[in-house]
Motif scaffolding. Structure first.
Motif, PDB file in Angstrom:
ATOM      1  N   LEU A 191      13.027  72.260  40.212  1.00 43.81           N
ATOM      2  CA  LEU A 191      11.962  71.836  41.122  1.00 43.81           C
ATOM      3  C   LEU A 191      12.355  71.852  42.599  1.00 43.81           C
ATOM      4  O   LEU A 191      11.602  72.386  43.425  1.00 43.81           O
ATOM      5  CB  LEU A 191      11.470  70.441  40.727  1.00 43.81           C
ATOM      6  CG  LEU A 191      10.235  70.386  39.830  1.00 43.81           C
ATOM      7  CD1 LEU A 191       9.922  68.947  39.453  1.00 43.81           C
ATOM      8  CD2 LEU A 191       9.030  71.013  40.518  1.00 43.81           C
ATOM      9  N   PRO A 192      13.495  71.268  42.975  1.00 46.85           N
ATOM     10  CA  PRO A 192      13.836  71.278  44.411  1.00 46.85           C
ATOM     11  C   PRO A 192      13.917  72.687  44.991  1.00 46.85           C
ATOM     12  O   PRO A 192      13.437  72.935  46.100  1.00 46.85           O
ATOM     13  CB  PRO A 192      15.199  70.571  44.446  1.00 46.85           C
ATOM     14  CG  PRO A 192      15.214  69.724  43.220  1.00 46.85           C
ATOM     15  CD  PRO A 192      14.474  70.510  42.189  1.00 46.85           C
ATOM     16  N   MET A 193      14.528  73.610  44.230  1.00 48.27           N
ATOM     17  CA  MET A 193      14.626  74.986  44.700  1.00 48.27           C
ATOM     18  C   MET A 193      13.239  75.617  44.828  1.00 48.27           C
ATOM     19  O   MET A 193      12.933  76.293  45.820  1.00 48.27           O
ATOM     20  CB  MET A 193      15.477  75.817  43.741  1.00 48.27           C
ATOM     21  CG  MET A 193      15.655  77.269  44.179  1.00 48.27           C
ATOM     22  SD  MET A 193      16.411  78.304  42.902  1.00 48.27           S
ATOM     23  CE  MET A 193      15.079  78.394  41.700  1.00 48.27           C
ATOM     24  N   ALA A 194      12.400  75.386  43.817  1.00 44.49           N
ATOM     25  CA  ALA A 194      11.047  75.948  43.850  1.00 44.49           C
ATOM     26  C   ALA A 194      10.259  75.393  45.030  1.00 44.49           C
ATOM     27  O   ALA A 194       9.554  76.128  45.730  1.00 44.49           O
ATOM     28  CB  ALA A 194      10.328  75.639  42.536  1.00 44.49           C
ATOM     29  N   LEU A 227       6.282  75.240  39.342  1.00 42.98           N
ATOM     30  CA  LEU A 227       5.290  74.252  39.768  1.00 42.98           C
ATOM     31  C   LEU A 227       4.082  74.231  38.832  1.00 42.98           C
ATOM     32  O   LEU A 227       3.508  73.168  38.571  1.00 42.98           O
ATOM     33  CB  LEU A 227       4.845  74.546  41.201  1.00 42.98           C
ATOM     34  CG  LEU A 227       5.918  74.357  42.279  1.00 42.98           C
ATOM     35  CD1 LEU A 227       5.357  74.691  43.651  1.00 42.98           C
ATOM     36  CD2 LEU A 227       6.456  72.933  42.273  1.00 42.98           C
ATOM     37  N   LEU A 228       3.709  75.396  38.313  1.00 41.17           N
ATOM     38  CA  LEU A 228       2.594  75.446  37.364  1.00 41.17           C
ATOM     39  C   LEU A 228       2.930  74.691  36.078  1.00 41.17           C
ATOM     40  O   LEU A 228       2.068  74.027  35.491  1.00 41.17           O
ATOM     41  CB  LEU A 228       2.240  76.901  37.042  1.00 41.17           C
ATOM     42  CG  LEU A 228       1.476  77.665  38.125  1.00 41.17           C
ATOM     43  CD1 LEU A 228       1.339  79.136  37.743  1.00 41.17           C
ATOM     44  CD2 LEU A 228       0.093  77.050  38.339  1.00 41.17           C
ATOM     45  N   VAL A 229       4.184  74.809  35.640  1.00 37.25           N
ATOM     46  CA  VAL A 229       4.610  74.065  34.447  1.00 37.25           C
ATOM     47  C   VAL A 229       4.489  72.567  34.695  1.00 37.25           C
ATOM     48  O   VAL A 229       4.022  71.810  33.836  1.00 37.25           O
ATOM     49  CB  VAL A 229       6.062  74.436  34.070  1.00 37.25           C
ATOM     50  CG1 VAL A 229       6.596  73.485  32.998  1.00 37.25           C
ATOM     51  CG2 VAL A 229       6.131  75.868  33.567  1.00 37.25           C
ATOM     52  N   VAL A 230       4.895  72.138  35.879  1.00 33.28           N
ATOM     53  CA  VAL A 230       4.807  70.712  36.224  1.00 33.28           C
ATOM     54  C   VAL A 230       3.353  70.255  36.239  1.00 33.28           C
ATOM     55  O   VAL A 230       3.007  69.198  35.695  1.00 33.28           O
ATOM     56  CB  VAL A 230       5.463  70.451  37.595  1.00 33.28           C
ATOM     57  CG1 VAL A 230       5.218  69.008  38.039  1.00 33.28           C
ATOM     58  CG2 VAL A 230       6.952  70.737  37.527  1.00 33.28           C
ATOM     59  N   MET A 231       2.487  71.059  36.843  1.00 37.01           N
ATOM     60  CA  MET A 231       1.077  70.665  36.968  1.00 37.01           C
ATOM     61  C   MET A 231       0.332  70.735  35.643  1.00 37.01           C
ATOM     62  O   MET A 231      -0.680  70.068  35.457  1.00 37.01           O
ATOM     63  CB  MET A 231       0.384  71.543  38.009  1.00 37.01           C
ATOM     64  CG  MET A 231       0.851  71.270  39.434  1.00 37.01           C
ATOM     65  SD  MET A 231      -0.102  72.172  40.681  1.00 37.01           S
ATOM     66  CE  MET A 231       0.475  73.839  40.416  1.00 37.01           C
ATOM     67  N   SER A 232       0.846  71.554  34.715  1.00 33.15           N
ATOM     68  CA  SER A 232       0.164  71.667  33.424  1.00 33.15           C
ATOM     69  C   SER A 232       0.588  70.564  32.467  1.00 33.15           C
ATOM     70  O   SER A 232       0.007  70.402  31.413  1.00 33.15           O
ATOM     71  CB  SER A 232       0.457  73.024  32.792  1.00 33.15           C
ATOM     72  OG  SER A 232       1.837  73.172  32.522  1.00 33.15           O
ATOM     73  N   ALA A 261      12.438  69.807  30.129  1.00 30.14           N
ATOM     74  CA  ALA A 261      12.178  68.969  31.306  1.00 30.14           C
ATOM     75  C   ALA A 261      13.392  68.923  32.231  1.00 30.14           C
ATOM     76  O   ALA A 261      13.249  68.909  33.461  1.00 30.14           O
ATOM     77  CB  ALA A 261      11.804  67.555  30.864  1.00 30.14           C
ATOM     78  N   ILE A 262      14.585  68.903  31.644  1.00 31.52           N
ATOM     79  CA  ILE A 262      15.803  68.907  32.466  1.00 31.52           C
ATOM     80  C   ILE A 262      15.872  70.188  33.291  1.00 31.52           C
ATOM     81  O   ILE A 262      16.148  70.158  34.501  1.00 31.52           O
ATOM     82  CB  ILE A 262      17.056  68.764  31.577  1.00 31.52           C
ATOM     83  CG1 ILE A 262      17.104  67.367  30.949  1.00 31.52           C
ATOM     84  CG2 ILE A 262      18.328  69.024  32.394  1.00 31.52           C
ATOM     85  CD1 ILE A 262      18.192  67.200  29.908  1.00 31.52           C
ATOM     86  N   PHE A 263      15.603  71.318  32.639  1.00 31.96           N
ATOM     87  CA  PHE A 263      15.650  72.597  33.359  1.00 31.96           C
ATOM     88  C   PHE A 263      14.611  72.635  34.478  1.00 31.96           C
ATOM     89  O   PHE A 263      14.912  73.034  35.611  1.00 31.96           O
ATOM     90  CB  PHE A 263      15.406  73.758  32.390  1.00 31.96           C
ATOM     91  CG  PHE A 263      15.273  75.089  33.072  1.00 31.96           C
ATOM     92  CD1 PHE A 263      16.390  75.787  33.490  1.00 31.96           C
ATOM     93  CD2 PHE A 263      14.017  75.639  33.320  1.00 31.96           C
ATOM     94  CE1 PHE A 263      16.268  77.013  34.140  1.00 31.96           C
ATOM     95  CE2 PHE A 263      13.882  76.854  33.963  1.00 31.96           C
ATOM     96  CZ  PHE A 263      15.012  77.544  34.374  1.00 31.96           C
ATOM     97  N   ILE A 264      13.384  72.221  34.161  1.00 33.38           N
ATOM     98  CA  ILE A 264      12.316  72.248  35.167  1.00 33.38           C
ATOM     99  C   ILE A 264      12.628  71.284  36.306  1.00 33.38           C
ATOM    100  O   ILE A 264      12.415  71.599  37.486  1.00 33.38           O
ATOM    101  CB  ILE A 264      10.962  71.904  34.516  1.00 33.38           C
ATOM    102  CG1 ILE A 264      10.575  72.970  33.480  1.00 33.38           C
ATOM    103  CG2 ILE A 264       9.872  71.785  35.573  1.00 33.38           C
ATOM    104  CD1 ILE A 264      10.393  74.357  34.044  1.00 33.38           C
ATOM    105  N   MET A 307       5.931  66.540  42.339  1.00 32.61           N
ATOM    106  CA  MET A 307       7.320  66.640  41.908  1.00 32.61           C
ATOM    107  C   MET A 307       7.898  65.257  41.618  1.00 32.61           C
ATOM    108  O   MET A 307       8.555  65.041  40.589  1.00 32.61           O
ATOM    109  CB  MET A 307       8.151  67.341  42.989  1.00 32.61           C
ATOM    110  CG  MET A 307       9.617  67.528  42.635  1.00 32.61           C
ATOM    111  SD  MET A 307      10.524  68.426  43.921  1.00 32.61           S
ATOM    112  CE  MET A 307      10.594  67.161  45.205  1.00 32.61           C
ATOM    113  N   ILE A 308       7.631  64.305  42.506  1.00 30.58           N
ATOM    114  CA  ILE A 308       8.142  62.943  42.315  1.00 30.58           C
ATOM    115  C   ILE A 308       7.544  62.312  41.060  1.00 30.58           C
ATOM    116  O   ILE A 308       8.252  61.697  40.246  1.00 30.58           O
ATOM    117  CB  ILE A 308       7.829  62.068  43.548  1.00 30.58           C
ATOM    118  CG1 ILE A 308       8.541  62.623  44.794  1.00 30.58           C
ATOM    119  CG2 ILE A 308       8.250  60.624  43.295  1.00 30.58           C
ATOM    120  CD1 ILE A 308      10.043  62.656  44.689  1.00 30.58           C
ATOM    121  N   LEU A 309       6.238  62.471  40.877  1.00 27.35           N
ATOM    122  CA  LEU A 309       5.582  61.896  39.699  1.00 27.35           C
ATOM    123  C   LEU A 309       6.105  62.516  38.413  1.00 27.35           C
ATOM    124  O   LEU A 309       6.259  61.831  37.393  1.00 27.35           O
ATOM    125  CB  LEU A 309       4.062  62.095  39.804  1.00 27.35           C
ATOM    126  CG  LEU A 309       3.343  61.250  40.862  1.00 27.35           C
ATOM    127  CD1 LEU A 309       1.877  61.652  40.952  1.00 27.35           C
ATOM    128  CD2 LEU A 309       3.461  59.762  40.528  1.00 27.35           C
TER     129      LEU A 309
END
Length: 275
Positions: free
Chosen positions: A136-139, A270-275, A129-132, A160-162
């Protein structure tokens, strides 16, 4: 054990049916033809990167176990085996629910105990989670130039905020287990369900030992006195994710397409975040 086998079989059946449906809806003759056109060396590179990511994952498990208990030795082969077992069960069970429990089970069998094994597995997810979160901002910045729809941009930003808020809440709950216990007790008392409250009290008493062991393990992993260890684990985590994220670019290159490395990595974040 019989009940577990039953649920595993049900999960396998659901997974295989889902895979069959996806193949039926997406595969045709042209798909097979395109697969045959892949440059073998880039396909081999993609496979190599994927296999290397398994090894790197095993190294991370080994390193975290070493910092957890220096007296206990976990070999690289055993660590990779644990990672592969996780991948297999995650792949064949709905929503990938089988991955983490099998890692906890296998680590506990190695002598780390359920509490500390859980701390290792949760610790892995926190490092992920730290890496993602850092990525996130760069992505978001990279993909923002490709997304013209304002609604989609806002949705990505809100996601991203959530995600960041969710990670922060999760870490807080992990580090403050008494908060969870107080919350459950307060809820049960407000519901005025005396029998349930009595059962919950007994359950909470039983898991106290587990929670204490888990917290000790979490403190050992994330202790500020071990900044070098945290840096090493974060570096290993970064290598793992980058290896995985480069696989689609290799496939694109093998198909004669632009590998769009940065865009591909950003989309996968972003897919990792959404999954």
């Amino acid at each position: 054990m019989g009940s577990m086998n039953k649920y595993l079989i049900i999960g396998l059946i659901i997974s295989f049916i889902s895979i069959a449906v996806v193949f039926a809806l997406t595969f045709d003759v042209s798909t097979i033809e395109r697969i045959r056109e892949i440059d073998p060396k880039w396909l081999l590179m993609a496979i190599l990167l994927h296999v290397l990511s398994w090894v790197v994952w095993g190294i991370r498990i080994k390193v975290m176990c070493r910092y957890m208990n220096e007296e206990m030795k976990l070999g690289l082969r055993e660590s990779v085996s644990i990672a592969l077992s996780n991948l297999f069960l995650a792949a064949v069970t709905p929503s990938s629910i089988g991955g983490e429990p099998i890692r906890i089970h296998l680590l506990s069998k190695k002598g780390f105990g359920v509490g500390r094994s859980t701390a290792i597995v949760v610790g892995e997810r926190i490092f992920d989670a730290i890496f993602i979160t850092v990525s996130l901002p760069m992505a978001f910045f990279i993909l923002d130039t490709y997304i013209e729809n304002r609604t989609m941009r806002l949705a990505l930003f809100a996601g991203m905020i959530l995600f960041v808020i969710g990670i922060a809440l999760f870490v807080y709950m992990v580090l403050h287990h008494t908060f969870m216990k107080r919350f459950f007790k307060f809820t049960i008392r407000k519901m005025k369900m005396g029998r349930l409250e009595e059962k919950m009290e007994r359950i909470l008493e039983k898991i106290d030992g587990f929670v204490e062991s888990f917290q000790r393990g979490a403190r050992e992993i994330f202790s500020l006195r071990r900044r070098s260890a945290i840096a090493i684990i974060l570096a290993i985590t970064s290598i793992y994710w980058l290896l995985e994220f480069l696989v689609p670019s290799c496939i694109l290159k093998g198909l004669g397409q632009d590998p769009v490395v940065l865009q591909s990595i950003s989309a996968q974040v972003l897919l990792v975040v959404m999954s």
